[in-house]
Design a protein around this motif. Structure first.
Motif, PDB file in Angstrom:
ATOM      1  N   ALA A   1       1.087  -0.888   0.040  1.00 33.72           N
ATOM      2  CA  ALA A   1       0.139  -0.040   0.146  1.00 33.72           C
ATOM      3  C   ALA A   1       0.986   1.429  -0.098  1.00 33.72           C
ATOM      4  CB  ALA A   1      -1.090  -0.034   1.568  1.00 33.72           C
TER       5      ALA A   1
ATOM      6  N   PRO B   1      -2.021   6.374   7.595  1.00 30.19           N
ATOM      7  CA  PRO B   1      -3.022   5.571   7.804  1.00 30.19           C
ATOM      8  C   PRO B   1      -4.049   4.489   7.073  1.00 30.19           C
ATOM      9  CG  PRO B   1      -3.111   7.880   8.370  1.00 30.19           C
ATOM     10  CD  PRO B   1      -1.854   7.388   8.099  1.00 30.19           C
ATOM     11  N   SER B   2      -4.555   5.017   5.895  1.00 33.27           N
ATOM     12  CA  SER B   2      -4.796   4.441   4.974  1.00 33.27           C
ATOM     13  C   SER B   2      -4.434   2.914   4.686  1.00 33.27           C
ATOM     14  CB  SER B   2      -5.097   5.190   4.018  1.00 33.27           C
ATOM     15  OG  SER B   2      -4.255   6.134   2.832  1.00 33.27           O
ATOM     16  N   ALA B   3      -2.833   2.834   5.137  1.00 33.06           N
ATOM     17  CA  ALA B   3      -2.314   1.481   4.234  1.00 33.06           C
ATOM     18  C   ALA B   3      -2.282   0.886   5.371  1.00 33.06           C
ATOM     19  CB  ALA B   3      -0.189   2.715   4.060  1.00 33.06           C
TER      20      ALA B   3
ATOM     21  N   ASP C   1      -4.588   0.780   7.761  1.00 36.29           N
ATOM     22  CA  ASP C   1      -6.400  -0.326   7.158  1.00 36.29           C
ATOM     23  C   ASP C   1      -6.461  -1.131   6.409  1.00 36.29           C
ATOM     24  OD1 ASP C   1      -8.612  -0.180   8.293  1.00 36.29           O
ATOM     25  OD2 ASP C   1      -9.156   0.900   5.864  1.00 36.29           O
ATOM     26  N   ALA C   2      -5.718  -0.831   5.294  1.00 32.90           N
ATOM     27  CA  ALA C   2      -5.506  -2.001   4.323  1.00 32.90           C
ATOM     28  C   ALA C   2      -4.515  -3.315   4.565  1.00 32.90           C
ATOM     29  CB  ALA C   2      -4.964  -1.171   2.833  1.00 32.90           C
ATOM     30  N   SER C   3      -3.864  -2.783   5.643  1.00 30.95           N
ATOM     31  CA  SER C   3      -3.283  -4.312   5.605  1.00 30.95           C
ATOM     32  C   SER C   3      -4.251  -4.919   6.692  1.00 30.95           C
ATOM     33  CB  SER C   3      -1.866  -3.387   6.281  1.00 30.95           C
ATOM     34  OG  SER C   3      -0.585  -4.464   6.797  1.00 30.95           O
TER      35      SER C   3
ATOM     36  N   LYS D   1      -7.181  -5.422   7.261  1.00 31.53           N
ATOM     37  CA  LYS D   1      -8.240  -6.062   6.596  1.00 31.53           C
ATOM     38  C   LYS D   1      -7.347  -7.017   6.210  1.00 31.53           C
ATOM     39  CE  LYS D   1     -11.162  -1.353   5.885  1.00 31.53           C
ATOM     40  NZ  LYS D   1     -12.036  -0.969   5.356  1.00 31.53           N
TER      41      LYS D   1
ATOM     42  N   GLN E   1       0.973  11.108   5.522  1.00 30.79           N
ATOM     43  CA  GLN E   1      -0.268  11.118   5.391  1.00 30.79           C
ATOM     44  C   GLN E   1      -1.453   9.590   4.688  1.00 30.79           C
ATOM     45  OE1 GLN E   1      -0.623  13.755   1.986  1.00 30.79           O
ATOM     46  NE2 GLN E   1      -2.003  13.726   1.325  1.00 30.79           N
ATOM     47  N   ALA E   2      -0.033   8.730   4.304  1.00 27.52           N
ATOM     48  CA  ALA E   2      -0.331   7.530   3.804  1.00 27.52           C
ATOM     49  C   ALA E   2      -0.495   6.994   4.802  1.00 27.52           C
ATOM     50  CB  ALA E   2       0.436   7.497   3.094  1.00 27.52           C
TER      51      ALA E   2
ATOM     52  N   ALA F   1       1.733   4.511  -3.240  1.00 23.62           N
ATOM     53  CA  ALA F   1       1.627   5.819  -2.707  1.00 23.62           C
ATOM     54  C   ALA F   1       3.290   6.084  -3.555  1.00 23.62           C
ATOM     55  CB  ALA F   1       1.247   6.360  -0.812  1.00 23.62           C
TER      56      ALA F   1
END
Length: 415
Positions: A340, A400-402, A404-406, A408, A397-398, A344
């Motif tokens: 992820a 938190p979303s990375a 979350d994807a990991s 999941k 910046q990247a 980015a």
């Protein structure tokens, strides 16, 4: 997309000083060849360039030029040191069949130590505490009369933890002096020089590959007998390493041939790369104070942002160099996280670059007592000479979303 490069512990970008040195040297040798072992004029020119580069590297690292051995890289340097020091010690004393390493050594040391077991050596592993620091009390249990070689890294390449190498050397040599007195029943033995100081019958090596450019290295003042370094870790050319080895220390090399590099690492030397390496080590030394200050600022910014994210914690709170930071990420797995981040435009790692593509727990986190599941969630961020504040901003910046994807992805895989 412009990359945010945060994997400098794997390899630093080529420094401008090194690039200029490589280009200038290549141009000066164009058309005449570059074998420094040849006796003709072209060979003498190449030899002069090589020895000048050796002297420059030596000066940067507080060594004598005769103590600088060019190798094929950091792993080659560690292998030459550990194998050569162990075999030489056993030749002097057949009872010296033990190799001592720490629990968090890089594979360059760990696997070479394991291979030496096939040659009749036994490997003794010093444990680390929850912070990843070598347990110095374990030294007391060692029978120093059986030790051939010891190798403990200066800085851990995964978490940046600084190992107490100087104190380890002091305790080992004091223990050796005491063991010798006990064996001979002569309290004056240490005063005679047997079993004390550097005359202990064994040699001490440190893998300082992750320390170079992040700590001052002064071989003349160091208590160790040999130091391994990799040029590309300080912004020099890859596939070139350095072994600093004291002239009085015996090394039984398995790299025999034409007699180059004190007959310890045979093969035609890469003159152009050596000059580039000299430029890189010089620049790293000259910029060390400023680099340390800048890395400390970047580290504080990174920790402030990353530790505010739920489930993110610093893998170790032990004293560390500021430019290498390892996080333990609850519920995540490094493989998905790094993918992820890569998407980015962020270059990071889970630990040693030698393990890229292998989904396995961080051996350093396991040694610190993390569970296998938790040790899968490792993220290493490492700064170098070219790291910018905006690189850290992009990561924060990247992340938190990375994460979350990991998480999941990891949850789906566990089901």
């Amino acid at each position: 997309m412009e990359l945010a490069y945060l994997d400098n512990a794997a390899s630093e970008p080529l420094r401008p000083q090194a690039l200029a040195a490589l280009n200038d040297t290549a141009a000066s040798l164009a058309g005449i060849g570059a074998n420094p072992s040849s006796a003709h004029a072209a060979g003498r020119k190449a030899a002069a360039l090589l020895e000048t580069a050796r002297a420059r590297v030596a000066k940067s690292l507080g060594a004598d030029p005769a103590e600088v051995i060019f190798t094929g890289g950091g792993t080659d340097s560690c292998a030459l040191a550990l194998r050569g020091l162990a075999r030489a010690a056993r030749r002097q004393d057949s009872h010296r069949t033990q190799i001592v390493i720490s629990q968090v050594e890089h594979d360059a040391v760990r696997l070479n130590a394991a291979d030496l077991e096939d040659a009749g050596f036994q490997v003794q592993v010093l444990p680390v505490d929850a912070g990843g620091v070598v347990d110095l009390e374990a030294v007391v249990a060692l029978d120093t009369s059986q030790i051939a070689a010891i190798s403990v890294m200066s800085v851990c390449n995964e978490n940046g933890v600084i190992q107490p190498v100087a104190e380890l050397c002091r305790r080992l040599r004091e223990k050796a002096a005491a063991d010798t007195r006990d064996a001979q029943g002569d309290s004056s033995t240490a005063a005679k020089g047997t079993g004390s100081g550097r005359d202990s019958g064994f040699a001490i090596h440190t893998d300082a590959i992750a320390a170079a450019g992040r700590q001052e290295i002064n071989f003349a003042e160091s208590p160790v007998d040999a130091i391994s370094l990799a040029c590309h870790k300080v912004g020099g050319p890859a596939a070139l390493g350095v072994l600093l080895a004291r002239r009085e220390v015996k090394i039984a090399s398995d790299r025999r041939g034409g007699g180059q590099e004190r007959a310890l690492r045979a093969g035609t030397q890469d003159v152009i790369a050596a000059v580039g390496a000299a430029a890189a080590f010089e620049a790293a030394q000259q910029e060390l104070v400023e680099t340390t200050r800048r890395h400390q600022d970047l580290r504080e910014k990174l920790l402030q942002g990353a530790l505010a994210i739920p489930g993110v914690k610093l893998a170790s709170n032990a004293p560390a160099v500021p430019g290498i930071i390892q996080f333990a990420l609850q519920g995540a797995e490094a493989e998905g996280l790094l993918f992820a981040l890569d998407q980015a435009g962020i270059c990071a790692s889970a630990g040693s670059a030698c393990h890229t593509g292998v989904a396995r727990p961080s051996p350093v986190l396991l040694a610190q007592g993390y569970s296998e599941q938790d040790a899968l969630g490792s993220l290493r961020i490492s700064f170098g000479w070219s790291t910018r504040e905006k690189d850290v901003d992009r990561l924060l910046q990247a992340l938190p979303s990375a994460l979350d994807a990991s998480r999941k992805l990891a949850e789906r895989e566990r089901k």
